[in-house]
Write an enzyme that holds these catalytic residues in place. Structure first.
Site, PDB file in Angstrom:
ATOM      1  N   LYS A 111      -7.145   5.360  -1.847  1.00 15.77           N
ATOM      2  CA  LYS A 111      -5.719   5.564  -1.597  1.00 15.77           C
ATOM      3  C   LYS A 111      -5.389   5.145  -0.178  1.00 15.77           C
ATOM      4  O   LYS A 111      -5.938   5.682   0.777  1.00 15.77           O
ATOM      5  CB  LYS A 111      -5.334   7.033  -1.798  1.00 15.77           C
ATOM      6  CG  LYS A 111      -3.818   7.270  -1.662  1.00 15.77           C
ATOM      7  CD  LYS A 111      -3.460   8.737  -1.588  1.00 15.77           C
ATOM      8  CE  LYS A 111      -3.450   9.274  -0.178  1.00 15.77           C
ATOM      9  NZ  LYS A 111      -2.356   8.746   0.673  1.00 15.77           N
ATOM     10  N   LEU A 145      -4.532  14.175  -2.252  1.00 12.92           N
ATOM     11  CA  LEU A 145      -4.819  13.719  -0.896  1.00 12.92           C
ATOM     12  C   LEU A 145      -3.472  13.507  -0.224  1.00 12.92           C
ATOM     13  O   LEU A 145      -2.585  12.865  -0.787  1.00 12.92           O
ATOM     14  CB  LEU A 145      -5.640  12.427  -0.930  1.00 12.92           C
ATOM     15  CG  LEU A 145      -6.326  11.976   0.364  1.00 12.92           C
ATOM     16  CD1 LEU A 145      -7.255  13.049   0.906  1.00 12.92           C
ATOM     17  CD2 LEU A 145      -7.098  10.682   0.126  1.00 12.92           C
ATOM     18  N   ASP A 146      -3.311  14.045   0.972  1.00 13.11           N
ATOM     19  CA  ASP A 146      -2.024  14.029   1.656  1.00 13.11           C
ATOM     20  C   ASP A 146      -1.443  12.618   1.756  1.00 13.11           C
ATOM     21  O   ASP A 146      -2.174  11.622   1.838  1.00 13.11           O
ATOM     22  CB  ASP A 146      -2.151  14.589   3.074  1.00 13.11           C
ATOM     23  CG  ASP A 146      -2.641  16.025   3.089  1.00 13.11           C
ATOM     24  OD1 ASP A 146      -2.440  16.717   2.079  1.00 13.11           O
ATOM     25  OD2 ASP A 146      -3.228  16.430   4.100  1.00 13.11           O
ATOM     26  N   TYR A 147      -0.119  12.555   1.810  1.00 12.66           N
ATOM     27  CA  TYR A 147       0.599  11.285   1.969  1.00 12.66           C
ATOM     28  C   TYR A 147       0.097  10.510   3.177  1.00 12.66           C
ATOM     29  O   TYR A 147      -0.088   9.289   3.119  1.00 12.66           O
ATOM     30  CB  TYR A 147       2.095  11.591   2.101  1.00 12.66           C
ATOM     31  CG  TYR A 147       2.969  10.394   2.390  1.00 12.66           C
ATOM     32  CD1 TYR A 147       3.232   9.440   1.414  1.00 12.66           C
ATOM     33  CD2 TYR A 147       3.565  10.223   3.650  1.00 12.66           C
ATOM     34  CE1 TYR A 147       4.048   8.345   1.673  1.00 12.66           C
ATOM     35  CE2 TYR A 147       4.380   9.144   3.919  1.00 12.66           C
ATOM     36  CZ  TYR A 147       4.618   8.209   2.923  1.00 12.66           C
ATOM     37  OH  TYR A 147       5.417   7.124   3.188  1.00 12.66           O
ATOM     38  N   SER A 149      -2.833  10.794   4.610  1.00 12.53           N
ATOM     39  CA  SER A 149      -4.289  10.658   4.628  1.00 12.53           C
ATOM     40  C   SER A 149      -4.687   9.508   3.717  1.00 12.53           C
ATOM     41  O   SER A 149      -3.888   8.997   2.939  1.00 12.53           O
ATOM     42  CB  SER A 149      -4.960  11.955   4.166  1.00 12.53           C
ATOM     43  OG  SER A 149      -4.608  13.026   5.022  1.00 12.53           O
TER      44      SER A 149
END
Length: 282
Positions: A111, A145-147, A149
């Site tokens: 990502k 998973l954080d935006y 990260s």
């Protein structure tokens, strides 16, 4: 609320005019998950059930359920958060009985930063699904998973495995490499290793060590067995450190190595077996 209260409220259906079927719907709407009858259960909400069985996302399922296309044990239910038992209830979509696929799909994606772990984003930001191939079924991220990260995101249609990997109960490790402003010293590492209060939650002990130091920054590798919202950032923030970059590099036996941002691949049989073993799933 008792069954009569549920029936009176309606939940999108005129239950009182439905006779016996209305009573059956009211029973479904008012029931709660039970675990004390000596039988195995797999309780989830109806929208979650459609997602776990590889049909569609939970957001899509909410609209589908409201439109009256879904039946539970022979009756139409229009409430997306009614509890259903995947081991005992029959769920139909447009007359077709739904079951979890026997042959599951498992993917690994790098990502990129500033990409959402969701099917849709109200602000129009890119999502992980923009980077996936066309598949014959719905897959969902194993945890989030954080935006802001980046790194390894697993996607699958195997609901039970996904739940176990995300649950702290099964202690499946997730490893992150984190660039922070300033220098991290042993005192901070000991706090991470001991478990800490991140605001209403005490973390489990983490593994932490220094990867390398630069003049004004430091890279730290941290392994945790849980995944609270923005947990790594909150842990380091409590220690007075600003996170400049966060990369997830491993989940269980699956490593990020070999993928570039936006690239994906199928998991190998060895990785799938390793994940199941780590999640204590035969």
């Amino acid at each position: 609320m008792d069954r009569r209260g549920v029936a009176a409220k309606g939940e999108g259906q005129d239950l009182e005019s439905m006779g016996k079927e209305g009573e059956r719907v009211a029973d479904l709407l008012s029931r709660k998950p039970t675990f004390d009858d000596g039988q195995p259960h797999a309780w989830v909400t109806l929208a979650r059930a459609l997602s776990k069985m590889g049909v569609m996302s939970r957001r899509q399922a909410m609209g589908t359920i409201w439109s009256g296309r879904v039946k539970v044990n022979g009756v139409t239910v229009k409430k997306h958060n009614v509890w259903v038992d995947l081991l005992h209830d029959e769920i139909r979509l447009d007359g077709r009985v739904l079951r979890e696929p026997r042959d599951h799909v498992y993917l690994a994606l790098y990502k990129p930063v500033n990409v959402m772990c969701a099917r849709f984003d109200r602000l129009g930001r890119p999502t992980v699904y923009d980077y996936l191939p066309k598949l014959d079924r719905w897959v969902f991220p194993v945890g989030r998973l954080d935006y802001d990260s980046e790194g390894l995101v697993l996607l699958t249609d195997h609901g039970q495995l996904s739940d176990r990997i995300a649950s702290p109960e099964y202690h499946v490790p997730k490893t992150y490499r984190v660039k922070v402003a300033g220098q991290v010293f042993e005192e901070t590492l000991e706090k991470l290793r001991s478990g800490m209060d991140i605001g209403g939650y005490i973390t489990l002990p983490a593994k932490a060590h220094i990867l390398r130091r630069n003049k004004s920054t430091c890279w730290v590798e941290i392994t945790i067995c849980e995944g609270k919202n923005r947990q790594i950032r909150r842990m380091l923030g409590r220690c007075g450190h600003q996170v400049l970059r966060l990369v997830r590099v491993r989940v269980g036996p699956v490593r990020l190595a070999g993928l570039k941002p936006g690239q994906w691949r199928y998991l190998t049989e060895k990785e799938i077996l390793g994940l199941k073993r780590a999640a204590r799933l035969s």
